[in-house]
Design a protein around this motif. Structure first.
Motif, PDB file in Angstrom:
ATOM      1  N   ALA A  26      -6.734  -3.780  -0.692  1.00  0.00           N
ATOM      2  CA  ALA A  26      -6.571  -3.390  -2.095  1.00  0.00           C
ATOM      3  C   ALA A  26      -6.536  -1.867  -2.244  1.00  0.00           C
ATOM      4  O   ALA A  26      -5.764  -1.327  -3.046  1.00  0.00           O
ATOM      5  N   ALA A  27      -7.347  -1.182  -1.463  1.00  0.00           N
ATOM      6  CA  ALA A  27      -7.373   0.281  -1.516  1.00  0.00           C
ATOM      7  C   ALA A  27      -6.053   0.861  -1.012  1.00  0.00           C
ATOM      8  O   ALA A  27      -5.524   1.823  -1.578  1.00  0.00           O
ATOM      9  N   VAL A  28      -5.522   0.265   0.051  1.00  0.00           N
ATOM     10  CA  VAL A  28      -4.240   0.720   0.593  1.00  0.00           C
ATOM     11  C   VAL A  28      -3.129   0.488  -0.437  1.00  0.00           C
ATOM     12  O   VAL A  28      -2.277   1.358  -0.671  1.00  0.00           O
ATOM     13  N   LYS A  29      -3.134  -0.687  -1.052  1.00  0.00           N
ATOM     14  CA  LYS A  29      -2.113  -0.993  -2.059  1.00  0.00           C
ATOM     15  C   LYS A  29      -2.169  -0.007  -3.221  1.00  0.00           C
ATOM     16  O   LYS A  29      -1.131   0.404  -3.748  1.00  0.00           O
ATOM     17  N   GLU A  30      -3.371   0.392  -3.609  1.00  0.00           N
ATOM     18  CA  GLU A  30      -3.534   1.334  -4.715  1.00  0.00           C
ATOM     19  C   GLU A  30      -2.900   2.684  -4.372  1.00  0.00           C
ATOM     20  O   GLU A  30      -2.173   3.267  -5.182  1.00  0.00           O
ATOM     21  N   LEU A  31      -3.166   3.177  -3.170  1.00  0.00           N
ATOM     22  CA  LEU A  31      -2.632   4.478  -2.777  1.00  0.00           C
ATOM     23  C   LEU A  31      -1.135   4.423  -2.459  1.00  0.00           C
ATOM     24  O   LEU A  31      -0.473   5.458  -2.450  1.00  0.00           O
ATOM     25  N   ALA A  73       2.683   6.544   3.860  1.00  0.00           N
ATOM     26  CA  ALA A  73       1.683   5.904   4.711  1.00  0.00           C
ATOM     27  C   ALA A  73       1.033   6.905   5.660  1.00  0.00           C
ATOM     28  O   ALA A  73      -0.187   6.859   5.890  1.00  0.00           O
ATOM     29  N   VAL A  74       1.819   7.809   6.223  1.00  0.00           N
ATOM     30  CA  VAL A  74       1.273   8.823   7.134  1.00  0.00           C
ATOM     31  C   VAL A  74       0.333   9.755   6.372  1.00  0.00           C
ATOM     32  O   VAL A  74      -0.741  10.124   6.866  1.00  0.00           O
ATOM     33  N   ALA A  75       0.718  10.131   5.150  1.00  0.00           N
ATOM     34  CA  ALA A  75      -0.147  10.992   4.340  1.00  0.00           C
ATOM     35  C   ALA A  75      -1.434  10.274   3.979  1.00  0.00           C
ATOM     36  O   ALA A  75      -2.509  10.886   3.934  1.00  0.00           O
ATOM     37  N   LEU A  76      -1.324   8.977   3.737  1.00  0.00           N
ATOM     38  CA  LEU A  76      -2.506   8.181   3.382  1.00  0.00           C
ATOM     39  C   LEU A  76      -3.587   8.251   4.460  1.00  0.00           C
ATOM     40  O   LEU A  76      -4.777   8.196   4.166  1.00  0.00           O
ATOM     41  N   GLY A  88     -10.315   3.417   0.828  1.00  0.00           N
ATOM     42  CA  GLY A  88     -11.241   2.373   1.232  1.00  0.00           C
ATOM     43  C   GLY A  88     -10.675   1.530   2.357  1.00  0.00           C
ATOM     44  O   GLY A  88      -9.472   1.556   2.628  1.00  0.00           O
ATOM     45  N   PRO A  89     -11.508   0.743   3.038  1.00  0.00           N
ATOM     46  CA  PRO A  89     -11.064   0.003   4.210  1.00  0.00           C
ATOM     47  C   PRO A  89     -10.248  -1.250   3.910  1.00  0.00           C
ATOM     48  O   PRO A  89      -9.513  -1.723   4.770  1.00  0.00           O
TER      49      PRO A  89
END
Length: 212
Positions: A182-187, A169-172, A178-179
């Protein structure tokens, strides 16, 4: 027949013969065992002394890892993974061993600022590089914002995957993302939570992103 201890050697009895041969045999065995025991003790002491400065591994190579801002001069087996080096050699056990096949993300650490699965990477590959583990993010008295968000959003559940989740999460935060959720879940798809706390984990990440 009574045993006469003064009987001379010219007229030995059965008992004196057995006593004499038994004593001689015992003395021989003791004499043979004492040097062997001494050699064993000396070898053990030498082995202990040899391992005092670290494991004496045949073929070990010297490397330097800068872990959480501190240089670590190490000697490791070339086959040692970065994960095992961190946990077993350096004794930083916050990084977890999950699947050991790079599929669960519990072993995620940062190498030169980028997240990697440490179970898939050899320690010797990172000689001279900067390694950050969960212990290097914050302290109980001064949590990293992502650590604090995981606590506030109940994103840690059983806690086993938490260090890897937080490191990812910190690296993300430094990656293109994307905001939307869904974008967070992908990464974050490379990090598995067996408790199913995904919604809380995403909420924690989005909370920190909004403050950036």
């Amino acid at each position: 027949m009574r045993y006469n201890p003064q009987s001379g050697p010219s007229n030995p009895t059965r008992r004196t013969f057995l006593l004499t041969t038994g004593s001689t045999a015992a003395a021989t065995i003791v004499a043979a065992c004492v040097p062997a025991h001494a050699n064993s003790t000396a070898a053990q002491s030498h082995s202990t002394a040899a391992g005092a400065d670290g494991p004496n591994i045949e073929g070990a190579v010297p490397i330097t890892l800068r872990i959480n801002g501190k240089d670590r001069q190490l000697r490791v087996d070339p086959r040692t993974t970065l994960l095992d080096c961190i946990r077993e050699t350096v004794a930083l056990t916050g990084t977890k061993k999950g699947c050991d096949h790079g599929q669960c993300g519990a072993c995620t650490v940062h190498v030169n600022g980028r997240r990697v699965n440490s179970c898939l990477s050899l320690a010797v590959m990172h000689d001279g590089e900067e390694i950050t583990t969960i212990e290097g993010l914050g302290t109980p008295d001064a949590l990293h914002p992502m650590q604090a968000a995981f606590v506030a959003c109940d994103g840690y559940q059983c806690g086993y995957c938490t260090s890897g989740q937080i490191m990812s999460a910190v690296a993300l935060l430094k990656e293109r993302c994307g905001p939307d959720d869904a974008a967070v879940k992908e990464l974050m798809s490379g990090n598995i939570c067996r408790c199913g706390a995904y919604a809380n984990i995403v909420a924690a990440i989005q909370q920190v992103r909004k403050t950036k």
